[in-house]
Motif scaffolding. Structure first.
Motif, PDB file in Angstrom:
ATOM      1  N   PHE A 204       8.402 -42.368  27.747  1.00 50.38           N
ATOM      2  CA  PHE A 204       9.299 -41.295  28.168  1.00 50.38           C
ATOM      3  C   PHE A 204      10.749 -41.724  27.923  1.00 50.38           C
ATOM      4  O   PHE A 204      11.209 -42.730  28.449  1.00 50.38           O
ATOM      5  N   ILE A 205      11.462 -40.939  27.121  1.00 48.08           N
ATOM      6  CA  ILE A 205      12.830 -41.262  26.730  1.00 48.08           C
ATOM      7  C   ILE A 205      13.816 -40.448  27.565  1.00 48.08           C
ATOM      8  O   ILE A 205      13.619 -39.250  27.780  1.00 48.08           O
ATOM      9  N   ASN A 206      14.873 -41.088  28.005  1.00 51.45           N
ATOM     10  CA  ASN A 206      15.948 -40.396  28.691  1.00 51.45           C
ATOM     11  C   ASN A 206      16.874 -39.783  27.644  1.00 51.45           C
ATOM     12  O   ASN A 206      17.935 -40.315  27.337  1.00 51.45           O
ATOM     13  N   ASN A 207      16.418 -38.667  27.071  1.00 50.80           N
ATOM     14  CA  ASN A 207      17.144 -38.093  25.946  1.00 50.80           C
ATOM     15  C   ASN A 207      18.007 -36.893  26.325  1.00 50.80           C
ATOM     16  O   ASN A 207      18.499 -36.187  25.458  1.00 50.80           O
ATOM     17  N   PHE A 208      18.152 -36.638  27.597  1.00 49.59           N
ATOM     18  CA  PHE A 208      19.063 -35.609  28.082  1.00 49.59           C
ATOM     19  C   PHE A 208      18.714 -34.207  27.583  1.00 49.59           C
ATOM     20  O   PHE A 208      19.561 -33.320  27.581  1.00 49.59           O
ATOM     21  N   MET A 209      17.479 -33.996  27.191  1.00 47.07           N
ATOM     22  CA  MET A 209      17.058 -32.650  26.820  1.00 47.07           C
ATOM     23  C   MET A 209      16.686 -31.883  28.088  1.00 47.07           C
ATOM     24  O   MET A 209      16.419 -32.465  29.135  1.00 47.07           O
ATOM     25  N   ASP A 210      16.657 -30.581  28.011  1.00 47.99           N
ATOM     26  CA  ASP A 210      16.398 -29.765  29.188  1.00 47.99           C
ATOM     27  C   ASP A 210      15.096 -30.179  29.868  1.00 47.99           C
ATOM     28  O   ASP A 210      14.048 -30.276  29.220  1.00 47.99           O
ATOM     29  N   GLY A 211      15.199 -30.423  31.177  1.00 47.94           N
ATOM     30  CA  GLY A 211      13.999 -30.686  31.963  1.00 47.94           C
ATOM     31  C   GLY A 211      13.519 -32.109  31.954  1.00 47.94           C
ATOM     32  O   GLY A 211      12.548 -32.438  32.626  1.00 47.94           O
ATOM     33  N   GLY A 234      13.203 -44.731  29.315  1.00 47.38           N
ATOM     34  CA  GLY A 234      13.950 -45.630  28.450  1.00 47.38           C
ATOM     35  C   GLY A 234      15.207 -44.961  27.930  1.00 47.38           C
ATOM     36  O   GLY A 234      15.167 -43.799  27.509  1.00 47.38           O
ATOM     37  N   ASP A 235      16.332 -45.658  28.005  1.00 40.00           N
ATOM     38  CA  ASP A 235      17.556 -45.143  27.395  1.00 40.00           C
ATOM     39  C   ASP A 235      17.458 -45.275  25.876  1.00 40.00           C
ATOM     40  O   ASP A 235      16.772 -46.164  25.354  1.00 40.00           O
ATOM     41  N   VAL A 261       7.120 -48.996  23.091  1.00 41.40           N
ATOM     42  CA  VAL A 261       8.373 -49.184  23.825  1.00 41.40           C
ATOM     43  C   VAL A 261       8.358 -48.146  24.941  1.00 41.40           C
ATOM     44  O   VAL A 261       8.856 -47.028  24.785  1.00 41.40           O
ATOM     45  N   ASP A 262       7.729 -48.518  26.055  1.00 43.30           N
ATOM     46  CA  ASP A 262       7.331 -47.485  27.027  1.00 43.30           C
ATOM     47  C   ASP A 262       7.415 -47.904  28.486  1.00 43.30           C
ATOM     48  O   ASP A 262       6.854 -47.243  29.349  1.00 43.30           O
TER      49      ASP A 262
END
Length: 268
Positions: A204-211, A234-235, A261-262
């Motif tokens: 799970f990536i902290n990609n700043f997408m909605d939700g 993950g940043d 990478v998780d």
């Protein structure tokens, strides 16, 4: 260069070169935003020549301007990964601009979260065509150039969903499972030809997408935290290392690998 790491007399500069990507030509599909754009910035700041690609011309223009302001040597080629011809034009355009292609990062991807019984035919095809067929097309065209120039590195963005069951991701998981097997098969087929093929499988990536922002209290976010032993996303910067390693001479004996990478997701 790979052999010099065994020589105790090699200096610090030799080790820096071993892990370096300076002057390498790096083409990244799906790089107008998110992980792809972040990787482009990382490789560019390390001295690589960057080719950005996406089907979204507006986002591409914004990303190109952002990288150019950072002093990165960047080119932009629009390509829809569902199109065989577009993928071919992406590679030929890269060679036309920079004379070669050293690293192909197959990163473009889409997802539609649905119960498995609810996917429309067009939705399924769009996901698989982008996430799997497009990766093969780019790898195929890149390999043709790499075979002539003596080798290269192909890196595919997979996912933990490619090997683990996650509800609501049937189409995405099928495409990423296919990416894993494509990675292994191409790696074996091209191993003696100087072309290495590997994949990075994010959690799970902290990609700043909605939700999906780390501060979200959505059910999706709570599930992500429950399944990730490190209890966070993950940043984007935490994904740079594996990609740079796989692109560098330090990974000269690494092929056919899926690097997770998780935050421990796949291990739990």
């Amino acid at each position: 260069m790979a052999e010099t790491i065994l020589n105790p007399g090699v200096g610090a500069e030799g080790y820096r070169q071993l892990f370096g990507v300076d002057e390498k030509v790096v083409c990244i599909s799906g790089s107008s935003r998110g992980l792809g754009k972040s990787l482009a910035m990382c490789f560019g700041k390390l001295g690589a020549k960057i080719v950005l690609s996406s089907h979204n011309t507006e986002e591409l223009a914004e990303a190109e301007a952002e990288l150019a302001r950072l002093g990165i040597n960047v080119a932009v080629i629009r390509a829809d990964m569902r199109s065989h011809d577009d993928c071919g034009a992406l590679i030929s355009g890269t060679v036309d601009r920079f004379g070669r292609i050293d690293v192909m990062i197959c990163n473009a991807g889409i997802d539609i979260i649905r119960p498995a019984q609810c996917y429309e035919e067009a939705e399924w095809d769009q996901i698989v065509d982008t996430n799997l067929r497009g990766y093969y097309y780019c790898a195929k065209f890149a390999a043709k150039v790499m075979l002539d120039q003596g080798g290269g590195s192909i890196i595919m963005t997979s996912s933990v969903a490619g090997s683990l069951g996650i509800p609501g991701l049937a189409a995405y998981a099928a495409s990423k499972g296919g990416v894993n097997q494509l990675t292994r098969t191409l790696a074996v087929e091209w191993a003696d030809k100087g072309i290495r093929v590997n994949a990075v499988a994010p959690g799970f990536i902290n990609n700043f997408m909605d939700g999906v922002h780390r501060n979200s209290d959505s059910p999706y976010q709570r599930r992500a935290m429950a399944l990730t032993p490190m209890q966070r996303r993950g940043d984007l910067a935490e994904y740079f290392g594996p990609y740079v390693f796989l692109a560098s001479s330090a990974a000269s004996f690494v092929t056919g690998e899926i690097i997770y990478v998780d935050g421990g997701y796949a291990a739990s």
